[in-house]
Design a protein around this motif. Structure first.
Motif, PDB file in Angstrom:
ATOM      1  N   SER A  47       0.842  -1.185   0.000  1.00  0.00           N
ATOM      2  CA  SER A  47       0.000   0.000   0.000  1.00  0.00           C
ATOM      3  C   SER A  47       0.881   1.239   0.000  1.00  0.00           C
ATOM      4  O   SER A  47       2.114   1.147   0.000  1.00  0.00           O
ATOM      5  N   LEU A  48       0.232   2.402  -0.005  1.00  0.00           N
ATOM      6  CA  LEU A  48       0.937   3.675   0.035  1.00  0.00           C
ATOM      7  C   LEU A  48       0.371   4.537   1.154  1.00  0.00           C
ATOM      8  O   LEU A  48      -0.774   4.374   1.559  1.00  0.00           O
ATOM      9  N   MET A  49       1.200   5.446   1.626  1.00  0.00           N
ATOM     10  CA  MET A  49       0.696   6.494   2.511  1.00  0.00           C
ATOM     11  C   MET A  49       1.565   7.723   2.331  1.00  0.00           C
ATOM     12  O   MET A  49       2.650   7.663   1.735  1.00  0.00           O
ATOM     13  N   LEU A  50       1.070   8.852   2.836  1.00  0.00           N
ATOM     14  CA  LEU A  50       1.804  10.103   2.744  1.00  0.00           C
ATOM     15  C   LEU A  50       2.563  10.363   4.034  1.00  0.00           C
ATOM     16  O   LEU A  50       2.059  10.091   5.135  1.00  0.00           O
ATOM     17  N   VAL A  51       3.781  10.890   3.903  1.00  0.00           N
ATOM     18  CA  VAL A  51       4.557  11.299   5.069  1.00  0.00           C
ATOM     19  C   VAL A  51       3.999  12.629   5.563  1.00  0.00           C
ATOM     20  O   VAL A  51       4.067  13.645   4.856  1.00  0.00           O
ATOM     21  N   ARG A  52       3.432  12.602   6.777  1.00  0.00           N
ATOM     22  CA  ARG A  52       2.847  13.815   7.343  1.00  0.00           C
ATOM     23  C   ARG A  52       3.227  13.921   8.816  1.00  0.00           C
ATOM     24  O   ARG A  52       2.483  13.475   9.690  1.00  0.00           O
ATOM     25  N   HIS A 234      -6.584   4.328  -3.029  1.00  0.00           N
ATOM     26  CA  HIS A 234      -5.711   5.373  -2.502  1.00  0.00           C
ATOM     27  C   HIS A 234      -6.219   6.761  -2.917  1.00  0.00           C
ATOM     28  O   HIS A 234      -5.489   7.532  -3.563  1.00  0.00           O
ATOM     29  N   PRO A 235      -7.459   7.114  -2.529  1.00  0.00           N
ATOM     30  CA  PRO A 235      -7.997   8.413  -2.958  1.00  0.00           C
ATOM     31  C   PRO A 235      -7.174   9.599  -2.467  1.00  0.00           C
ATOM     32  O   PRO A 235      -7.104  10.633  -3.133  1.00  0.00           O
ATOM     33  N   GLU A 236      -6.515   9.428  -1.299  1.00  0.00           N
ATOM     34  CA  GLU A 236      -5.727  10.525  -0.746  1.00  0.00           C
ATOM     35  C   GLU A 236      -4.418  10.740  -1.501  1.00  0.00           C
ATOM     36  O   GLU A 236      -3.745  11.762  -1.325  1.00  0.00           O
ATOM     37  N   LEU A 237      -4.042   9.793  -2.378  1.00  0.00           N
ATOM     38  CA  LEU A 237      -2.780   9.890  -3.124  1.00  0.00           C
ATOM     39  C   LEU A 237      -2.951  10.474  -4.522  1.00  0.00           C
ATOM     40  O   LEU A 237      -1.957  10.762  -5.196  1.00  0.00           O
ATOM     41  N   VAL A 238      -4.183  10.623  -4.976  1.00  0.00           N
ATOM     42  CA  VAL A 238      -4.436  11.004  -6.368  1.00  0.00           C
ATOM     43  C   VAL A 238      -3.733  12.314  -6.734  1.00  0.00           C
ATOM     44  O   VAL A 238      -3.213  12.467  -7.854  1.00  0.00           O
ATOM     45  N   ASP A 239      -3.685  13.269  -5.809  1.00  0.00           N
ATOM     46  CA  ASP A 239      -3.072  14.569  -6.105  1.00  0.00           C
ATOM     47  C   ASP A 239      -1.567  14.589  -5.826  1.00  0.00           C
ATOM     48  O   ASP A 239      -0.917  15.615  -6.051  1.00  0.00           O
ATOM     49  N   PHE A 240      -1.018  13.464  -5.356  1.00  0.00           N
ATOM     50  CA  PHE A 240       0.387  13.452  -4.967  1.00  0.00           C
ATOM     51  C   PHE A 240       1.235  12.465  -5.776  1.00  0.00           C
ATOM     52  O   PHE A 240       2.463  12.543  -5.744  1.00  0.00           O
ATOM     53  N   LEU A 241       0.589  11.544  -6.485  1.00  0.00           N
ATOM     54  CA  LEU A 241       1.335  10.556  -7.273  1.00  0.00           C
ATOM     55  C   LEU A 241       0.701  10.437  -8.646  1.00  0.00           C
ATOM     56  O   LEU A 241      -0.509  10.174  -8.752  1.00  0.00           O
ATOM     57  N   PRO A 242       1.474  10.599  -9.713  1.00  0.00           N
ATOM     58  CA  PRO A 242       0.903  10.465 -11.060  1.00  0.00           C
ATOM     59  C   PRO A 242       0.336   9.064 -11.278  1.00  0.00           C
ATOM     60  O   PRO A 242       0.805   8.080 -10.695  1.00  0.00           O
ATOM     61  N   THR A 243      -0.665   8.988 -12.126  1.00  0.00           N
ATOM     62  CA  THR A 243      -1.236   7.690 -12.456  1.00  0.00           C
ATOM     63  C   THR A 243      -0.349   6.967 -13.474  1.00  0.00           C
ATOM     64  O   THR A 243       0.679   7.496 -13.898  1.00  0.00           O
ATOM     65  N   LEU A 244      -0.744   5.756 -13.868  1.00  0.00           N
ATOM     66  CA  LEU A 244       0.037   4.989 -14.833  1.00  0.00           C
ATOM     67  C   LEU A 244      -0.041   5.671 -16.203  1.00  0.00           C
ATOM     68  O   LEU A 244      -1.135   5.920 -16.718  1.00  0.00           O
ATOM     69  N   PRO A 245       1.095   5.974 -16.828  1.00  0.00           N
ATOM     70  CA  PRO A 245       1.083   6.708 -18.105  1.00  0.00           C
ATOM     71  C   PRO A 245       0.436   5.890 -19.231  1.00  0.00           C
ATOM     72  O   PRO A 245       0.478   4.663 -19.228  1.00  0.00           O
ATOM     73  N   GLU A 246      -0.110   6.607 -20.199  1.00  0.00           N
ATOM     74  CA  GLU A 246      -0.745   5.963 -21.341  1.00  0.00           C
ATOM     75  C   GLU A 246       0.251   5.113 -22.122  1.00  0.00           C
ATOM     76  O   GLU A 246      -0.093   4.038 -22.625  1.00  0.00           O
ATOM     77  N   LYS A 247       1.488   5.579 -22.229  1.00  0.00           N
ATOM     78  CA  LYS A 247       2.507   4.814 -22.947  1.00  0.00           C
ATOM     79  C   LYS A 247       2.725   3.452 -22.296  1.00  0.00           C
ATOM     80  O   LYS A 247       2.858   2.432 -22.979  1.00  0.00           O
ATOM     81  N   SER A 248       2.755   3.419 -20.971  1.00  0.00           N
ATOM     82  CA  SER A 248       2.927   2.153 -20.262  1.00  0.00           C
ATOM     83  C   SER A 248       1.745   1.225 -20.494  1.00  0.00           C
ATOM     84  O   SER A 248       1.906   0.009 -20.639  1.00  0.00           O
ATOM     85  N   ILE A 249       0.555   1.784 -20.539  1.00  0.00           N
ATOM     86  CA  ILE A 249      -0.642   0.972 -20.751  1.00  0.00           C
ATOM     87  C   ILE A 249      -0.604   0.310 -22.125  1.00  0.00           C
ATOM     88  O   ILE A 249      -0.933  -0.873 -22.277  1.00  0.00           O
ATOM     89  N   LYS A 250      -0.178   1.061 -23.143  1.00  0.00           N
ATOM     90  CA  LYS A 250      -0.094   0.494 -24.495  1.00  0.00           C
ATOM     91  C   LYS A 250       0.919  -0.651 -24.544  1.00  0.00           C
ATOM     92  O   LYS A 250       0.666  -1.690 -25.173  1.00  0.00           O
ATOM     93  N   ILE A 251       2.060  -0.469 -23.873  1.00  0.00           N
ATOM     94  CA  ILE A 251       3.070  -1.532 -23.849  1.00  0.00           C
ATOM     95  C   ILE A 251       2.543  -2.745 -23.107  1.00  0.00           C
ATOM     96  O   ILE A 251       2.738  -3.893 -23.537  1.00  0.00           O
TER      97      ILE A 251
END
Length: 272
Positions: A47-52, A234-251
């Protein structure tokens, strides 16, 4: 040096990795989410969390946060801490130059029935590992051993990198997947022959894995699924970590097609 072992209020523990590079964080969490879509249960819960530092969860370790130089609002990867782990060695069928794991290679070979069953269970997990590492282009596991054979011919006899065995259950644990889906994809020109060598050597697959590969290929929306699952978990991470890029999805889609082609070829070869 920035990794830490976290202890939660209820006594459970987690390996925590702080990274400057978002690619590594993305690779770890999206590789984990993909493993769940494939029904491969060999990755420890991640999982992920933010350092706060200002929040109560971190109050007991604020001094350690300062020493570790962890920046506020940075995502960190949490992986369930596991004990009783042992090195995992690459099976014989994959060690020599004539690498091959086909149905005809699964004979008893003088083993007792229980030993044979244990061997098959392990080989089934290796099959899943090869499929998973091919899809994610993880270059920091078996491909690491293959690549380093040019300097050390006995590398395939050494323990596999980032792979361990739970001594209590026999489960193989696929650790450290942060090169998957992003960094590994950028280095395909260099490492694809090694990825392909392992995939083409394999003609034994778990039925459940074959079923999921076919479902993901037919649906054609693996990227949408992974992105949606990330937002939901991880709704709290949406503004802090980019999502999976489109290029990666195509590959990833192309690599799902490639795995499916190998499965189809194996079925034709062993139709009887």
């Amino acid at each position: 040096m920035q990794n830490r072992l976290l202890t939660f209020e209820n006594g459970t523990q987690s390996c925590c990795r702080y990274r400057q590079n978002f690619d590594q964080i993305q690779g770890e969490i999206f590789s984990f989410l993909l493993s769940r879509e494939l029904g491969i249960g060999n990755l420890p819960p991640t999982s992920l969390m933010l350092v706060r530092p200002g929040e109560w969860q971190w109050s007991a370790v604020r001094a350690q946060l300062s020493l570790a130089q962890w920046a506020e609002d940075r995502p960190v990867v949490l992986t369930q801490f596991r004990e009783q782990l042992a090195p995992a060695f690459i099976p014989e069928p994959f060690r020599g130059p004539e690498r091959r794991l086909h149905p005809v290679d699964l004979s008893l070979r003088g083993l007792e029935l229980e030993q044979h069953r244990d061997t098959l269970v392990e080989l089934a997990q290796w099959s899943d590992l090869i499929v998973f590492d091919y899809l994610t282009a993880n270059l920091d596991r078996v491909v690491n051993n293959l690549y380093n054979m040019q300097w050390n011919p006995s590398m395939m006899e050494a323990p596999a990198h980032n792979l361990v065995r739970d001594t209590a259950s026999g489960l193989l644990l696929f650790l450290d997947n942060e090169s998957g889906l992003l960094h590994g994809y950028r280095l395909l020109e260099k490492y694809e022959p090694y990825h392909r060598t392992m995939l083409d050597a394999t003609c034994v697959f778990r039925r459940a894995t074959v079923r999921r590969i076919r479902q993901l290929r037919e649906a054609g929306d693996v990227g949408t699924t992974l992105r949606r699952t990330f937002r939901e978990t991880h709704p709290e991470l949406v503004d802090f970590l980019p999502t999976l890029p489109e290029k990666s999805i195509k590959i990833l889609k192309r690599r799902i097609d490639n795995v499916h082609e190998v499965i189809e070829r194996c079925e034709r070869t062993y139709a009887s």
